[in-house]
Design a protein around this motif. Structure first.
Motif, short mmCIF file in Angstrom:
data_model
loop_
_atom_site.label_atom_id
_atom_site.label_comp_id
_atom_site.label_asym_id
_atom_site.label_seq_id
_atom_site.Cartn_x
_atom_site.Cartn_y
_atom_site.Cartn_z
N LEU A 269 24.37 0.38 2.18
CA LEU A 269 23.53 0.79 1.06
C LEU A 269 22.43 -0.24 0.80
O LEU A 269 21.24 0.10 0.68
CB LEU A 269 24.39 0.97 -0.20
CG LEU A 269 23.65 1.18 -1.53
CD1 LEU A 269 22.78 2.42 -1.48
CD2 LEU A 269 24.66 1.27 -2.67
N ARG A 270 22.81 -1.49 0.76
CA ARG A 270 21.82 -2.55 0.51
C ARG A 270 20.84 -2.66 1.67
O ARG A 270 19.63 -2.85 1.48
CB ARG A 270 22.55 -3.88 0.28
CG ARG A 270 21.69 -4.95 -0.37
CD ARG A 270 22.48 -6.22 -0.60
NE ARG A 270 21.72 -7.18 -1.38
CZ ARG A 270 22.09 -8.45 -1.55
NH1 ARG A 270 23.23 -8.89 -0.99
NH2 ARG A 270 21.35 -9.28 -2.27
N LEU A 271 21.36 -2.57 2.90
CA LEU A 271 20.48 -2.64 4.07
C LEU A 271 19.44 -1.54 4.05
O LEU A 271 18.23 -1.80 4.24
CB LEU A 271 21.30 -2.54 5.35
CG LEU A 271 20.47 -2.33 6.63
CD1 LEU A 271 19.66 -3.56 6.96
CD2 LEU A 271 21.35 -1.90 7.78
N TYR A 272 19.86 -0.29 3.83
CA TYR A 272 18.89 0.81 3.86
C TYR A 272 17.91 0.72 2.70
O TYR A 272 16.77 1.19 2.82
CB TYR A 272 19.61 2.15 3.91
CG TYR A 272 19.97 2.56 5.32
CD1 TYR A 272 19.07 3.26 6.12
CD2 TYR A 272 21.21 2.23 5.86
CE1 TYR A 272 19.39 3.62 7.42
CE2 TYR A 272 21.55 2.59 7.17
CZ TYR A 272 20.63 3.28 7.94
OH TYR A 272 20.94 3.62 9.24
N ALA A 273 18.29 0.14 1.58
CA ALA A 273 17.32 -0.13 0.52
C ALA A 273 16.27 -1.11 1.01
O ALA A 273 15.07 -0.97 0.70
CB ALA A 273 18.03 -0.66 -0.72
N HIS A 274 16.68 -2.11 1.79
CA HIS A 274 15.73 -3.06 2.35
C HIS A 274 14.87 -2.41 3.43
O HIS A 274 13.68 -2.75 3.57
CB HIS A 274 16.47 -4.28 2.91
CG HIS A 274 17.13 -5.10 1.86
ND1 HIS A 274 18.15 -6.00 2.13
CD2 HIS A 274 16.94 -5.17 0.51
CE1 HIS A 274 18.54 -6.58 1.02
NE2 HIS A 274 17.82 -6.09 0.02
N VAL A 275 15.46 -1.50 4.21
CA VAL A 275 14.67 -0.76 5.20
C VAL A 275 13.62 0.09 4.49
O VAL A 275 12.46 0.17 4.91
CB VAL A 275 15.58 0.11 6.09
CG1 VAL A 275 14.77 1.05 6.96
CG2 VAL A 275 16.48 -0.77 6.95
N TRP A 276 14.02 0.75 3.41
CA TRP A 276 13.08 1.53 2.59
C TRP A 276 11.93 0.65 2.10
O TRP A 276 10.76 1.02 2.18
CB TRP A 276 13.84 2.13 1.42
CG TRP A 276 12.99 2.86 0.42
CD1 TRP A 276 12.60 4.17 0.47
CD2 TRP A 276 12.44 2.33 -0.80
NE1 TRP A 276 11.83 4.48 -0.62
CE2 TRP A 276 11.71 3.37 -1.41
CE3 TRP A 276 12.47 1.08 -1.41
CZ2 TRP A 276 11.04 3.20 -2.63
CZ3 TRP A 276 11.81 0.89 -2.61
CH2 TRP A 276 11.11 1.95 -3.21
N GLN A 277 12.26 -0.53 1.64
CA GLN A 277 11.27 -1.47 1.14
C GLN A 277 10.34 -1.90 2.29
O GLN A 277 9.11 -1.89 2.14
CB GLN A 277 11.99 -2.67 0.54
CG GLN A 277 11.14 -3.69 -0.17
CD GLN A 277 11.98 -4.87 -0.64
OE1 GLN A 277 12.99 -5.20 -0.04
NE2 GLN A 277 11.56 -5.50 -1.73
N ALA A 278 10.92 -2.25 3.44
CA ALA A 278 10.12 -2.71 4.57
C ALA A 278 9.26 -1.59 5.14
O ALA A 278 8.11 -1.83 5.56
CB ALA A 278 11.04 -3.26 5.66
N ALA A 279 9.79 -0.37 5.18
CA ALA A 279 9.01 0.75 5.69
C ALA A 279 7.78 1.00 4.83
O ALA A 279 6.73 1.42 5.33
CB ALA A 279 9.88 2.00 5.77
N GLY A 280 7.89 0.74 3.53
CA GLY A 280 6.73 0.87 2.65
C GLY A 280 5.65 -0.13 3.01
O GLY A 280 4.45 0.20 3.00
N ARG A 281 6.05 -1.34 3.35
CA ARG A 281 5.06 -2.35 3.77
C ARG A 281 4.44 -2.00 5.11
O ARG A 281 3.31 -2.38 5.38
CB ARG A 281 5.72 -3.72 3.84
CG ARG A 281 6.13 -4.30 2.49
CD ARG A 281 6.43 -5.78 2.60
NE ARG A 281 7.57 -6.06 3.45
CZ ARG A 281 8.82 -6.20 3.02
NH1 ARG A 281 9.08 -6.07 1.73
NH2 ARG A 281 9.80 -6.46 3.86
#
Length: 663
Positions: A269-281
């Protein structure tokens, strides 16, 4: 025969309460009985969601002949590895040393003093009976030799532990080298690393997302992106109910081992939240959309079947349903048609790769989602219908004990994901779990490992419990700006440093004043979850950043060094240590934003641009987080205070200036 397991706080032990085997829990009384009766100990270690543990239980531990042999010649002890990871660690090391491999169920024969002289894993009933007869004879006729072999095993394990490679700094070169090493084992066709079975490399991916954010490494991004997509579209992710299975039995992630663990899903869950954040960048809209879907589905899973009435999170869902692995989750084309109707059933079967031949067993298929459906509204309706139909099937058993470490992982994940995706209910759930664990699991100032139904177990917390819980509490402090959580985290860290450290950066898994086993275990690598060493390194770093404590940042750096050699040689087994190392390379980065006009814009910018592993604290009315003490608005506007490690920039009050400061 005493029914000693019927009142255990472990559901796994309770599963064995009615066996004809005269089971004991791991207690001083059990070993006193072994010594007074001069019998060896039969140690069986497993956990509630373990398929082969169930098989061995039905084949052997429910069998009268096996029970007769065990009760007559041994003191049988049953251990839940999730409740006593220290016991599991010691005897798993012995099992691997003797057999070259480990796993559960784990079967060990011990002297009355706890020294192992025979170790193995699953044993079919005939083989187990043969072993018991042979050991009974050997113990009667050659007890001295058997005892000597146990002593020799312990001495060899002690030498191996003492001979572990000395510390190696987690340098920038080491981090870059780890990416290069991972590239060589990366599965370019299916994502992930190695072949089958294939486990979600969650902590390694966390390292890669942080490394890419710091360096822009294209190879780190490729491995992260392709693996995150492959897992999210695979049979290991529950396309209907959300959440991930423990691992895939095949290289292509098609067939899961169906147990669903809290520690996996919290970290993912935490990893995919970070992937979501990184994909936005990265302006990677399809990946961002997929990651958000996984985050929401996994959060639903945690807040659904794993959420306990007391506010904590349960340990796992079983792999089996009524003795059949995966029965709740698999489908045939006909079953899809029965639920959805012929037309939608056929359409869903094509979308989800449900074939006539089946992708699993007996003509059934797991559900995959290789491509997104053209009509999202139709898919949501289908998903709801399938969920309703699946809910009417028999369900896997729930292991509802609340483990401190894993709840710490869930607290961090829900708090951070809730903040990033603006889901305050997730943050509230994190607060509820933190309240339960810090109140119920602290007994006379000592942290305990687990509870069930609000009743705390007897086992003391191990290093990972302290590290993961502190990580969760610091994250919760950052999200809520509530100083209480940071205060509790600091107290727990003081206790951990005093009782688990050897003073040279090394943390043992057990406290110096806890129960002394034949060896004092010390994790030497990250596996399915952070080792105690890595967890405490991360906790020290997070707390040092949040409290502005140079001493804790120094301790964090010292605690990473013992993981350096593993990270350099086998980075797949040092994922969390590498992720913490990346955070250390960035400072760690801290952004504290005061109250005032323009605060929401500054906060949104900070959340969008700071890499995972950073600390962002936003002031709230009536709150006084440590990083905002003596720091307020500038010229009437909210100010952002950006620091890296112990070095701070001048405060900034505009989005443009904050972007430059974070660049």
């Amino acid at each position: 025969m005493a029914n000693r397991l019927s009142t255990a706080t472990s559901p796994y032990l309770r599963q064995h309460a009615d066996n004809p085997v005269d089971w004991h829990e791991w207690t001083d009384e059990a070993f006193k009985l072994a010594r007074s009766s001069t019998k060896p100990v039969f140690l069986s270690v497993g956990y509630a969601a373990c398929h082969w543990c169930h098989v061995m239980a039905h084949e052997s531990f429910e069998d009268e002949a096996v029970a007769e042999a065990l009760n007559a010649g041994f003191v049988p002890i049953k251990v839940d590895r999730e409740e006593r990871p220290d016991v599991d660690s010691v005897y798993m090391d012995a099992t691997v040393a003797m057999t070259g491999q480990g796993g559960w169920p784990m079967t060990c024969l011990l002297t009355p003093e706890g020294e192992p002289f025979w170790c193995g894993t699953y044993l079919p009933r005939p083989q187990l009976l043969q072993l018991l007869r042979a050991i009974t004879t050997a113990w009667a006729e050659q007890e001295d030799q058997v005892r000597a072999s146990g002593t020799a095993v312990v001495e060899a394990l002690a030498r191996a532990q003492d001979g572990v490679t000395q510390g190696q700094p987690m340098s920038e070169d080491l981090l870059a080298g780890a990416v290069a090493t991972l590239t060589r084992s990366f599965d370019q066709e299916h994502g992930g690393f190695g072949t089958a079975p294939k486990f979600p490399p969650t902590m390694v991916l966390e390292f890669l997302v942080r490394h890419h954010a710091r360096t822009g490494s294209s190879s780190a991004w490729t491995m992260l992106e392709e693996t995150a997509i492959a897992m999210a579209r695979s049979g290991t992710y529950d396309q209907v109910g959300g959440g991930f299975a423990r691992y895939a039995v095949d290289r292509a992630w098609v067939v899961p081992h169906f147990e669903k663990m809290l520690y996996d899903n919290a970290q993912l869950l935490r990893l995919y939240a970070h992937v979501w954040q990184a994909a936005g960048r990265q302006d990677a809209a399809p990946l961002r959309e997929l990651a958000e879907r996984v985050v929401r589905g996994t959060a639903e899973f945690l807040l659904g079947p794993l959420h306990t009435p007391e506010g904590g999170f349960a340990s796992s869902l079983d792999a089996d349903t009524e003795g059949v692995e995966g029965a709740t989750y698999v489908w045939t084309p006909e079953q899809l048609g029965d639920v959805l109707g012929p037309q939608d059933g056929a359409r869903a079967a094509e979308l989800l790769v449900v074939t006539e031949q089946g992708t699993f067993e007996h003509g059934t298929s797991t559900l995959q989602l290789p491509v997104d459906p053209e009509d999202p509204t139709w898919w949501q309706a289908v998903r709801a219908q399938l969920q309703q139909a699946r809910d009417s099937r028999p369900q896997p058993d729930l292991d509802d004990k609340v483990v401190t470490a894993w709840n710490g992982l869930a607290i961090a994940a829900l708090a951070e994901a809730g903040w990033l995706l603006d889901e305050p209910a997730w943050v509230d759930a994190a607060v509820g779990a933190a309240t339960l664990v810090t109140e119920a699991h602290l007994v006379d100032g000592r942290l305990r490992r687990s509870s069930r139904g609000g009743v705390v177990g007897h086992a003391e917390a191990v290093a990972e419990d302290f590290g993961d819980l502190v990580e969760g509490l610091v994250t919760l402090h950052a999200v809520t700006a509530d100083q209480h959580w940071l205060t509790v985290a600091g107290s727990l860290l003081d206790d951990a440093v005093a009782r688990f450290s050897d003073g040279d950066g090394v943390f043992h898994d057990t406290a110096s004043d806890a129960e002394q086993l034949v060896l004092r275990p010390r994790g030497r690598g990250d596996n399915a979850e952070p080792s105690g060493q890595s967890a405490l390194a991360g906790a020290l770093l997070a707390y040092g950043a949040a409290a502005g404590s140079a001493d804790h940042l120094r301790l964090a750096s010292d605690a990473l060094a013992p993981m350096g050699a593993v990270a350099a040689r086998e980075p797949r087994f040092a994922g969390w240590a590498l992720a913490v190392g990346e955070a250390l390379q960035t400072g760690p980065l801290q952004v504290a934003i005061s109250e005032g006009e323009g605060q929401s814009e500054l906060a949104a910018t900070a959340l969008a641009l700071t890499p995972p592993g950073s600390l962002v604290v936003v002031g709230r009315p009536g709150a006084s987080p440590a990083l905002l003490q003596d720091r307020g608005p500038v010229a009437g506007r909210a100010a952002a205070y950006v620091c890296r490690g112990t070095t701070c920039d001048l405060p900034v009050s505009t989005v443009e200036a904050l972007r430059l400061a974070l660049g």
